[in-house]
Design an enzyme around this catalytic site. Structure first.
Site, short mmCIF file in Angstrom:
data_model
loop_
_atom_site.label_atom_id
_atom_site.label_comp_id
_atom_site.label_asym_id
_atom_site.label_seq_id
_atom_site.Cartn_x
_atom_site.Cartn_y
_atom_site.Cartn_z
N SER A 119 87.18 8.76 -43.99
CA SER A 119 85.65 8.08 -44.38
C SER A 119 86.58 6.87 -45.60
O SER A 119 87.61 6.97 -46.07
CB SER A 119 85.21 9.22 -45.88
OG SER A 119 84.51 8.45 -46.44
N TYR A 131 81.09 1.51 -44.15
CA TYR A 131 80.26 1.25 -44.87
C TYR A 131 79.97 -0.93 -44.94
O TYR A 131 81.18 -0.80 -45.49
CB TYR A 131 79.62 1.50 -46.03
CG TYR A 131 79.57 2.74 -46.26
CD1 TYR A 131 78.37 3.18 -46.15
CD2 TYR A 131 80.67 3.97 -46.76
CE1 TYR A 131 78.42 5.26 -46.30
CE2 TYR A 131 80.24 5.22 -47.08
CZ TYR A 131 78.81 6.46 -46.91
OH TYR A 131 78.51 7.02 -46.88
N THR A 186 78.05 3.63 -40.55
CA THR A 186 77.02 4.73 -41.15
C THR A 186 75.74 4.20 -41.85
O THR A 186 76.00 3.95 -42.61
CB THR A 186 77.41 5.67 -42.52
OG1 THR A 186 78.51 6.55 -42.13
CG2 THR A 186 76.30 6.57 -43.44
N LYS A 201 76.72 6.26 -36.95
CA LYS A 201 76.13 7.14 -37.93
C LYS A 201 74.72 7.09 -38.41
O LYS A 201 74.73 6.40 -39.10
CB LYS A 201 77.67 7.69 -38.43
CG LYS A 201 76.59 8.91 -38.96
CD LYS A 201 78.58 9.56 -39.52
CE LYS A 201 78.37 10.84 -40.30
NZ LYS A 201 77.37 10.93 -41.85
N HIS A 236 73.45 13.03 -42.33
CA HIS A 236 74.46 13.01 -43.34
C HIS A 236 74.62 14.38 -44.19
O HIS A 236 74.86 14.11 -45.73
CB HIS A 236 73.72 11.87 -44.33
CG HIS A 236 75.31 11.01 -45.28
ND1 HIS A 236 75.22 9.65 -44.81
CD2 HIS A 236 76.07 11.10 -45.98
CE1 HIS A 236 76.70 9.00 -45.82
NE2 HIS A 236 77.04 9.93 -46.99
#
Lengths: 348, 348, 348, 348
Positions: free
Chosen positions: A106, A130, A156, A219, A243
């Site tokens: 992440s 992100y 994401t 995602k 999520h």
């Protein structure tokens, strides 16, 4: 305490993690309906097991975007692993490599990408991204990940703003001072929410593609319309995800959305799913409905909370054993034999 | 106590209001099935959220009968606000104006229409009316409301007689002696039930129209047949409502009835809905199914019970924030982008 | 203790009746699934209430087989009323007459038909009959009932053998020595089960008809096939019943079976229903689905247990008030306006 | 303690058996969903009972593969009966013979086939077989069973590997040292799991057939595809079974799968079912849906745990009485009158 199934790890984590940390990991948006539906929806799917097929030699390996993994379960991107275990994402990376599967690191890791890479050289890893208001910062991250050998870029799509997780609001949750979102240090001031850019659109996929040769996996897709757009914009993979029920409450369970997305995609790109996986047979259901691989979020954190790298390996090994057994009992000796004929939706 | 979501206000109100008052506000008819179904029915609706749409600039304003409001949530007519807060409907009016939305003042207010108007000059307000046996009294009320600048007349259609609310019967509920249904004082003796005229029919809409230039909104419609009649009799708006489940038990949840009514109306008049709204995402669902705006009843009373005008503003602000966030997470940047494609009815 | 709804009487009866008596009245066969389903099935039916219809004058009277009753609720045949109240069926007869409705006296009464008749002269009463192995005894009972002015003969069809009610077996339930099944005294030895003839078939309807001019109502029909046979064999009425769930467990709820029976009968004979009626709105639902009248079993016993004749009147009066109110709130001013358009089956 | 229904025996067994033994008998795979669904699925089936049919003479006998049994309930193969009662399978054999029904003796008996035969000469018995890696051992077992007068060979198809029963793992369940899987002694080392051959396929049916003149019944079929294969490979009977929910969790309830299998088989071979039978009416449902006979597993063990041979007879007698009563109340005087018209699937 004997660790027999994933919920044993959940019980352990709930007991031993500080309450605000447990709450943060467990949190769902609003009433947590979608978080819980992710699990319940699996219960509405029934197997149609086949008998007397030679299952003496079981092959549970599969490939995702060309890379072989030991079984179709990877580690979904979740933030702040140091909250669960001192070594944080370094332990996660080691466990994933030991179990020969894929770890999606992440952006909100408490270790740097460099530390993660160094902890488990040669492991299969994707980087979750992100898009930030500061595009240069995002570009920098992508280039670092690529240089470090990450083999996929997971964008994401479902977090233009953070979902409302009531317990986190009540607890005033924030990272303890001695932990840092290290990947973002230096690039800009860390002030979590304002970093994310809610103006991102599908066109930004083209921009992202211009930065890197890595395959792009998107995602957070839950509808056929968006699945179609994802294919059209040239992604290599789709992770059907809500999520973990932490963003928009009362959206579909991911296993239900998977059916819609797989149908729309018609095999043009690989489709994965996360959310609600608690047993090896859940993995089998997801594959029967068209997923190439599943990713686990909270169970990985429970494993870390139990015993770090070792605990996460325990979690993965249990899932692996259960998956292999489910396959055999359903009459499949290899992943290629898994298909939609194996499942039906329960009338209840 | 931190007030994070509407149910926090419910818990507060239940704890601090006198039991008979709490019971009166909470009461549903008979087994309270419909009261509870109003909430449960929202849970059976799933979002189909769309990703990667520019939601950096959010516009949540809307218009009802030509008047702009800050977001599509108004205050439904409920009686006896002084039971919740000493200033009663004056506080309600101030909070609605502060939040720039519409307040439907009830005939059964504990403040006069004049007091309500004076408390919050310039606020958008509609007046809720029952037709009384004494038509002159009803006419007088309509004229007062019009003169005071109320901008709509809401005729409640579902109360020819009062529903059977068991707790109120057991408690022998009645207004304390120091409170009055002030709007009706002077016009006739206050003897609640006998005032209402159970012989009212659709033709009385014509009579009502002859009294006033105000738009007429009919409240309590639950079927396509009545929706059709409402349009035919020239109303400007329909509030799909079952009186918070306080009248006929085991009728439809309002969000379910909304679908039927919207379909029948085919855009000829505006359709609103009340009952069961507890989260910003409920508002989004109602709008996706065709409501122009929703109205909240009990949550407004909880807000008043918490801190009067301020508490009600808190309630509205939470709903507003949640609504804006839900819209963004579902991929809508403005109210005009909300449509039926956003939702589906759950199989469960 | 204030008696507001029927379940208040249930609570009272459960508290004050001896346990074995309560258990006997409450008993369902096996797992009591059907007993409970009778109630739950009503909850799955939703009203479609109509608004703005003149309901100022309410007419809730109806006729069954040509006799007018004050509202469409009668007393179903149940045995052993002295277990609930010393005066037994005499009180039941008085209450039914006072409320101007029909009482179906059971063969297994603890008062004789003569005592019942004398207690409430002029009341509308039907007599419930089992066909015994000793046909002469059955014939004798029919003739007595006819001579005493009973106006209908209700043949119970669902008890060739007694259902298995576990609590009665555990309790070793039997009538206390000072109570008698008086109607059968003298005619033959009272040895309950062996009296009933499990060889009865549809042809026995012809035999029964040969004995009496009274209309024959058959009780216990649950399928379209048997409804068709009942019409073909010349009965005047059908009571859709599963014996309160005391015979075959896991048959249909009566309100569900009603739909099937009404459809098959196509108006050729009157159809009634018993089982699960707990609110006035249940009566409205049954009528909307085609029942001419409903009959209550256990609630009548609770009323008797509360205060004998007076308690049963309380129960009937509550049902009457609730039925009238439900009708009004659904937009019906008279029983003739009730129709299938008023209801729909819930998706849940 | 009065033993009125099967769950009374369950309560007894849970109270008096050692916990690890109770857990072993009760165990289901994983979350025990399928174990519990086996029971719940019966609850979703509703009877359509017929009235006024002569049920004075009841005939509940039936035939399985040509042998008459006193009613359509036999004893399913379960292992380790000495855990429930000292005499183990000898008691089981005596009870089955006393009740004139069929007992399927398990390979994993704690008595030898010879002891079982000697305990109840002349009883109708089938022998349950797993195919072992050591085919000669399997062949030897088949020949012993045939020589001892067993009249059918039941091949279990759903256990290529043992299901994951969490409690057994936690308890470290194993047979106590003084008990033995006696049928396998001498033939090879007893090392439970490694004996079973997961490479068995449909072709092995041909091999099995070559060894014996006994009819072959295949146990564990849950789909139409496998039912078709079973018929094609020449079996004489199919037992629809999910091994009591002990193998693949979240497969179909057996009563649901029965419908699919019966449809596929179209009467070409006899179909039986086990799993979830707890009441006589469950037997009636299974027969109405096409089963020729049902087999009980855990309830037989509870009976043994209660009072050995006598306790098991009690269990069978209760089922027999309940079955006879259910038939009569549904309007069937003999097994041949039972058909699909008797049941419908509940909407819930």
């Amino acid at each position: 305490m004997s660790m027999v199934c994933l919920s044993d790890f959940e019980v352990y984590a709930k007991k031993y993690l500080p309450k605000t940390v447990w709450d943060y990991f467990a949190a769902g948006a609003d009433d947590c309906t979608t978080r819980d539906e992710n699990i319940l929806a699996y219960k509405r799917i029934r197997f149609r097991p086949r008998m007397l097929r030679d299952v003496s030699v079981m092959d549970i390996r599969t490939k995702i975007l060309g890379s072989e993994i030991s079984f179709p379960v990877g580690i979904a991107p979740t933030g702040f692993h140091q909250l669960a275990w001192p070594d944080g994402e370094k332990s996660t990376a080691r466990a994933a490599r030991a179990m020969d599967t894929c770890y999606i690191a992440s952006t909100y890791s408490t270790c740097t990408l460099e530390e993660i890479s160094a902890a488990a050289p040669g492991g299969l890893r994707w980087f979750q991204l992100y898009i930030h208001r500061n595009r240069a910062a995002s570009q920098h991250l992508v280039r670092r990940a690529e240089a470090l050998g990450f083999q996929g870029l997971v964008l994401t799509a479902d977090l233009p703003y953070t979902g409302k997780r009531r317990d986190d609001v009540r607890n005033g949750f924030r990272l303890p001072p001695h932990m840092k979102v290290k990947n973002l240090e230096g690039a800009f001031e860390v002030c979590k929410m304002s970093l994310l850019d809610p103006s991102v659109t599908w066109n930004d996929i083209y921009w992202l593609r211009s930065l890197t040769r890595l395959p792009i996996i998107i995602k957070g897709i839950l509808t056929r319309e968006d699945a179609e757009l994802a294919v059209k914009h040239g992604v290599q993979g789709i992770i059907v995800s809500n999520h973990g029920g932490r963003q928009l409450d009362e959206g579909p369970a991911t296993i239900d959305a998977l059916v819609e997305v797989v149908e729309a995609v018609r095999g043009r790109v690989e489709v994965y799913v996360d959310g609600g996986i608690r047993k090896g047979s859940d993995v089998l259901k997801a594959l029967a409905l068209g997923a190439k691989c599943v990713f686990i979020g909270r169970p990985a954190l429970w494993g870390l909370a139990y015993k770090g790298e070792e605990g996460l390996q325990d979690v993965l090994r249990i899932l692996q054993d259960e998956f292999r057994l489910s396959m055999a009992l359903a009459g499949c000796a290899s992943v290629s034999e898994i298909g939609q004929h194996l499942v039906q939706f329960s009338k209840l």
